[in-house]
Every structure is written in C-alpha cells, then in structure tokens.
Design a protein around this motif. Structure first.
Motif, PDB file in Angstrom:
ATOM      1  N   VAL A 131      21.526  -0.511   5.259  1.00 33.66           N
ATOM      2  CA  VAL A 131      21.513   0.932   5.504  1.00 33.66           C
ATOM      3  C   VAL A 131      21.517   1.160   7.007  1.00 33.66           C
ATOM      4  N   ALA A 132      21.769   2.385   7.401  1.00 38.55           N
ATOM      5  CA  ALA A 132      21.840   2.692   8.828  1.00 38.55           C
ATOM      6  C   ALA A 132      20.462   2.676   9.482  1.00 38.55           C
ATOM      7  N   LEU A 133      19.446   3.073   8.733  1.00 38.47           N
ATOM      8  CA  LEU A 133      18.122   3.240   9.334  1.00 38.47           C
ATOM      9  C   LEU A 133      17.027   2.800   8.378  1.00 38.47           C
ATOM     10  N   SER A 134      16.071   2.068   8.902  1.00 39.11           N
ATOM     11  CA  SER A 134      14.839   1.738   8.176  1.00 39.11           C
ATOM     12  C   SER A 134      13.654   2.282   8.960  1.00 39.11           C
ATOM     13  N   VAL A 135      12.691   2.829   8.244  1.00 38.81           N
ATOM     14  CA  VAL A 135      11.424   3.230   8.855  1.00 38.81           C
ATOM     15  C   VAL A 135      10.347   2.356   8.219  1.00 38.81           C
ATOM     16  N   VAL A 136       9.679   1.542   9.022  1.00 42.67           N
ATOM     17  CA  VAL A 136       8.670   0.605   8.528  1.00 42.67           C
ATOM     18  C   VAL A 136       7.282   1.155   8.852  1.00 42.67           C
ATOM     19  N   GLU A 184       2.263  14.086   3.014  1.00 46.26           N
ATOM     20  CA  GLU A 184       2.761  14.682   4.260  1.00 46.26           C
ATOM     21  C   GLU A 184       3.598  13.680   5.042  1.00 46.26           C
ATOM     22  N   LEU A 185       3.184  12.431   5.036  1.00 50.70           N
ATOM     23  CA  LEU A 185       3.972  11.384   5.688  1.00 50.70           C
ATOM     24  C   LEU A 185       5.359  11.306   5.076  1.00 50.70           C
ATOM     25  N   HIS A 186       5.430  11.274   3.767  1.00 51.66           N
ATOM     26  CA  HIS A 186       6.713  11.203   3.067  1.00 51.66           C
ATOM     27  C   HIS A 186       7.580  12.415   3.394  1.00 51.66           C
ATOM     28  N   ARG A 187       6.999  13.594   3.406  1.00 51.98           N
ATOM     29  CA  ARG A 187       7.769  14.819   3.673  1.00 51.98           C
ATOM     30  C   ARG A 187       8.367  14.801   5.078  1.00 51.98           C
ATOM     31  N   ARG A 188       7.562  14.490   6.063  1.00 49.93           N
ATOM     32  CA  ARG A 188       8.030  14.558   7.444  1.00 49.93           C
ATOM     33  C   ARG A 188       9.002  13.427   7.785  1.00 49.93           C
ATOM     34  N   VAL A 189       8.734  12.230   7.298  1.00 52.23           N
ATOM     35  CA  VAL A 189       9.636  11.108   7.580  1.00 52.23           C
ATOM     36  C   VAL A 189      10.969  11.315   6.875  1.00 52.23           C
ATOM     37  N   THR A 190      10.935  11.801   5.643  1.00 52.33           N
ATOM     38  CA  THR A 190      12.166  12.070   4.903  1.00 52.33           C
ATOM     39  C   THR A 190      13.022  13.104   5.621  1.00 52.33           C
ATOM     40  N   GLY A 250      21.536  10.898   7.246  1.00 55.48           N
ATOM     41  CA  GLY A 250      22.071  11.344   5.963  1.00 55.48           C
ATOM     42  C   GLY A 250      21.334  10.674   4.822  1.00 55.48           C
ATOM     43  N   SER A 251      22.091  10.009   3.957  1.00 55.66           N
ATOM     44  CA  SER A 251      21.471   9.311   2.822  1.00 55.66           C
ATOM     45  C   SER A 251      21.350   7.805   3.060  1.00 55.66           C
ATOM     46  N   SER A 252      21.815   7.332   4.228  1.00 52.22           N
ATOM     47  CA  SER A 252      21.821   5.895   4.497  1.00 52.22           C
ATOM     48  C   SER A 252      20.539   5.482   5.231  1.00 52.22           C
ATOM     49  N   TYR A 253      19.422   5.537   4.526  1.00 57.57           N
ATOM     50  CA  TYR A 253      18.161   5.131   5.135  1.00 57.57           C
ATOM     51  C   TYR A 253      17.204   4.655   4.056  1.00 57.57           C
ATOM     52  N   GLU A 254      16.161   3.978   4.479  1.00 50.39           N
ATOM     53  CA  GLU A 254      15.077   3.567   3.604  1.00 50.39           C
ATOM     54  C   GLU A 254      13.751   3.738   4.336  1.00 50.39           C
ATOM     55  N   ILE A 255      12.724   4.037   3.576  1.00 51.45           N
ATOM     56  CA  ILE A 255      11.366   4.146   4.118  1.00 51.45           C
ATOM     57  C   ILE A 255      10.558   3.017   3.496  1.00 51.45           C
ATOM     58  N   VAL A 256      10.217   2.027   4.306  1.00 51.78           N
ATOM     59  CA  VAL A 256       9.516   0.835   3.838  1.00 51.78           C
ATOM     60  C   VAL A 256       8.015   1.040   4.057  1.00 51.78           C
ATOM     61  N   LEU A 257       7.286   1.235   2.961  1.00 50.92           N
ATOM     62  CA  LEU A 257       5.849   1.448   3.011  1.00 50.92           C
ATOM     63  C   LEU A 257       5.147   0.152   2.607  1.00 50.92           C
ATOM     64  N   VAL A 258       4.454  -0.469   3.543  1.00 53.56           N
ATOM     65  CA  VAL A 258       3.791  -1.751   3.293  1.00 53.56           C
ATOM     66  C   VAL A 258       2.321  -1.484   2.996  1.00 53.56           C
ATOM     67  N   ILE A 259       1.897  -1.785   1.772  1.00 56.98           N
ATOM     68  CA  ILE A 259       0.522  -1.524   1.325  1.00 56.98           C
ATOM     69  C   ILE A 259      -0.320  -2.748   1.673  1.00 56.98           C
ATOM     70  N   VAL A 307      10.871   2.085  -0.430  1.00 54.73           N
ATOM     71  CA  VAL A 307      10.633   0.695  -0.814  1.00 54.73           C
ATOM     72  C   VAL A 307       9.141   0.429  -0.609  1.00 54.73           C
ATOM     73  N   ALA A 308       8.428   0.209  -1.709  1.00 51.80           N
ATOM     74  CA  ALA A 308       6.986  -0.023  -1.653  1.00 51.80           C
ATOM     75  C   ALA A 308       6.712  -1.522  -1.723  1.00 51.80           C
ATOM     76  N   ILE A 309       6.101  -2.052  -0.692  1.00 57.75           N
ATOM     77  CA  ILE A 309       5.775  -3.479  -0.626  1.00 57.75           C
ATOM     78  C   ILE A 309       4.261  -3.618  -0.684  1.00 57.75           C
ATOM     79  N   ASP A 310       3.767  -4.201  -1.757  1.00 62.65           N
ATOM     80  CA  ASP A 310       2.333  -4.361  -1.957  1.00 62.65           C
ATOM     81  C   ASP A 310       1.938  -5.793  -1.617  1.00 62.65           C
ATOM     82  N   LEU A 311       1.216  -5.979  -0.523  1.00 60.39           N
ATOM     83  CA  LEU A 311       0.765  -7.316  -0.139  1.00 60.39           C
ATOM     84  C   LEU A 311      -0.391  -7.758  -1.033  1.00 60.39           C
ATOM     85  N   SER A 312      -0.567  -9.066  -1.157  1.00 57.23           N
ATOM     86  CA  SER A 312      -1.550  -9.607  -2.099  1.00 57.23           C
ATOM     87  C   SER A 312      -2.993  -9.332  -1.683  1.00 57.23           C
ATOM     88  N   ARG A 313      -3.212  -9.040  -0.400  1.00 55.71           N
ATOM     89  CA  ARG A 313      -4.551  -8.700   0.096  1.00 55.71           C
ATOM     90  C   ARG A 313      -4.392  -8.004   1.437  1.00 55.71           C
TER      91      ARG A 313
END
Length: 339
Positions: free
Chosen positions: A9-14, A26-32, A40-49, A71-77
């Motif tokens: 994609v053109a842009l990732s937000v990590v 609110e984070l989702h609203r403003r970053v989106t 445009g539509s060529s982006y992803e928001i990578v949320l690392v838990i 994209v939700a990434i859930d770490l093991s700890r």
C-alpha cells in the motif's frame, strides 16, 4: 493468509497500543481521516497490541472486523514500546510509514505537511517538538537534559526534543528492520541509518485520554538503552574515574610516607575509613558499568526472537465486493534476532 503476501500500500501508520481503550475510537477516527486525505484507499493502520489488559485488545479487534484498513497485531505478552514498534515496522507494507503513539499527543493531522516534506526528496521526516503540553516541568527538563547529554556522548547526530513520531520511506524502514539488536532505541537507530533526514517542527499536545505509560523508571531504562546502544562513553568514564582515583591514591601514599619520615602520626581512623569507602564505591560503580555492557552482550548472544505474535486480525473485501473475510494468524514468531 500471510500478511506479508498482501499487496503493498502507499502508506502504513504503525501505532503501538498498551491500555489505550478510552482513546481507541478517537485515534481511529483521526488517523483514518488523515490517511483518507493523503492516500485515498491505499493505506493501512497497523495497531500493535502490547499485552494490553484493559479491553484495548477487544476494542482493536472489533475495529479490525469492521474496517478493511485496520491490521491488529496482538503480541503474546507485554514487550515494551520499542519492541512493539519494531513488530509493527516489520509487518507493515507501506511505501511510506508513519510512526505514531496511541495517546494522540502527536497530531495525525500533520501527516499531510510531512508527506509534502518527504516529496522534496527526504527519506525520514522526524517531528521535533517546539512545545509540550500536559507534561510536568520535571519531565520536560529531564528530557531536555537527556537529549543534550546523549548528543555529547554519541558519534551520530540525534536531534534534541524528538520522539518516535516520524515519517519514513520504505528503504529507510527496510534498513531499520535489518538491524538485529535487542535493546532498541528506535529514534537513535533511525539516525544511525543516515540517508536524507529533516526535522518537522510542531506543537505537541496533551494526552487525549488515560495516563502516561512512561513513568520515571521506564524513562531511566530507555535512557540507559540509548546510552549503552550508541556509546562507549560510560566505559571510558569508568576508565578515567579509575585513573583519577589511582592518582589520588598515589598522592595520598606519598603524603603518608612523607608524614611518617617527618615523625608525624596521622590521627584517628576517620580519614582512612572515608578513603576506603570512596575507593570501594568507585570500584563497585566501575564494575556495574562493565556488568551492564557484559549483560547486554550475553542477552544478544542468545539470539531469541524479539517478539512472538499471538494473533493477527485483519479483513479483506470478498471477490463480490460485498462481504468481509476476517483473516487470523496465530503463534507467529518474528523479529530480526530470530528471523
């Protein structure tokens, strides 16, 4: 489905997330909104838990089921902010990557001006704070002192008053991902890479919700990571300290011999006890500095992975363009040290 196999994609937000439930919407609203305006539509928001315990995980997974860009990434700890950020940077797919904290102190609306700055030919556009709202005088003063001290200790130019908030090109991210060390100070590592970098001045806002996850203890640990990762100045300090006190010891020995030859008796044991205590403390300090470096070398030789991903949740539009297919990956072991 392999996340790495998905189309770029053109842009990732990590965004590393730890106990940020109250601010996720609110984070989702403003970053989106910022991403829509710039990519445009060529982006992803990578949320690392990062081992969240307050419902952040469930809130992010719910977003991932509804929004194809999440994209939700859930770490093991809980691995800590810098490792969580490293996980997101390794798994993101954008040609440009914005690093952002979940507390919204760094405004995502600055994405547009930062993109324009990168269009001038820069690989890294890093945020440099002119003002910091919602932070105590002690935190502002200690942070300012730390950055100025660090710049004097290291051989690379680490800009003062900067955090991890920055926009990076894909080649800069790839170089960063190739660096395998376990004790990570991302902003310093990005400066070490080189390439064309420029500052973007901005006004840092107060935290949107919740409380800081960087108390004094974590700030000190991050400072230690920074100093030991990019400088051997503490080792030189230990050597210089040993030489100084060795010289003092020789001078004291000469004074003692001279006093004995002149028939003077040094009264009491207080001065002797003080000297022994001072020398003993210096020896322990020097051993501690050497031990810090030795311990880090020992941990690096283990070659364990930086992190383990418990689960990744994201969704794609189905072939007919109507349904959402939720994809999940489990027990994914990643990280430069174990890749």
């Amino acid at each position: 489905m392999d996340i790495a196999a998905k189309q770029a994609v053109a842009l990732s937000v990590v965004i590393p997330c730890y106990n940020e439930r109250d601010g996720i919407a609110e984070l989702h609203r403003r970053v989106t909104a910022a991403c829509d305006a710039q990519a445009g539509s060529s982006y992803e928001i990578v949320l690392v838990i990062d081992g969240a315990t307050d419902g952040t995980r469930e809130a992010i997974f719910e977003l991932a089921r509804k929004d194809t860009h999440i994209v939700a990434i859930d770490l093991s700890r809980n691995y800590g902010h810098q490792i969580a950020l490293s996980a997101g940077l390794e798994l993101c797919r954008g040609q440009r990557v914005l690093i952002l904290d979940a507390d919204l102190q760094d405004p995502p609306e600055l994405l547009g001006p930062m993109m324009a700055k990168m269009d001038e030919g820069f690989d890294v556009v890093y945020g440099q704070r002119l003002k910091r709202d919602g932070e105590s005088l002690f935190k502002r003063s200690s942070a300012s002192l730390f950055y100025r001290l660090l710049r004097r200790m290291v051989d690379i130019d680490i800009a003062a008053d900067t955090g991890d908030f920055r926009l990076m090109s894909r080649r800069a991210v790839d170089h960063l991902n190739a660096m395998p060390e376990r004790y990570r100070f991302i902003r310093g590592m990005v400066n070490w890479i080189g390439l064309k970098q420029t500052a973007f001045h901005y006004h840092r806002q107060a935290r949107f919700a919740g409380t800081t996850h960087y108390p004094l203890r974590k700030m000190i640990l991050l400072a230690v990571d920074a100093m030991t990762s990019f400088s051997i100045a503490p080792l030189r300090f230990a050597s210089h300290l040993g030489m100084v006190f060795g010289l003092i010891g020789l001078l004291t020995l000469g004074y003692t011999i001279l006093s004995w030859l002149e028939g003077n008796v040094i009264p009491g044991w207080t001065s002797l006890a003080a000297i022994v205590l001072i020398l003993g403390s210096v020896q322990l300090l020097v051993l501690g500095i050497f031990g810090e470096y030795l311990g880090r070398m020992y941990m690096e030789t283990k070659r364990r992975p930086l992190y383990i991903v418990n689960e990744i949740v994201c969704c794609d539009t189905a072939a007919d363009g109507t349904d959402l297919q939720v994809h999940r990956l489990q027990a994914l072991v990643r990280g430069a040290a174990g890749a």
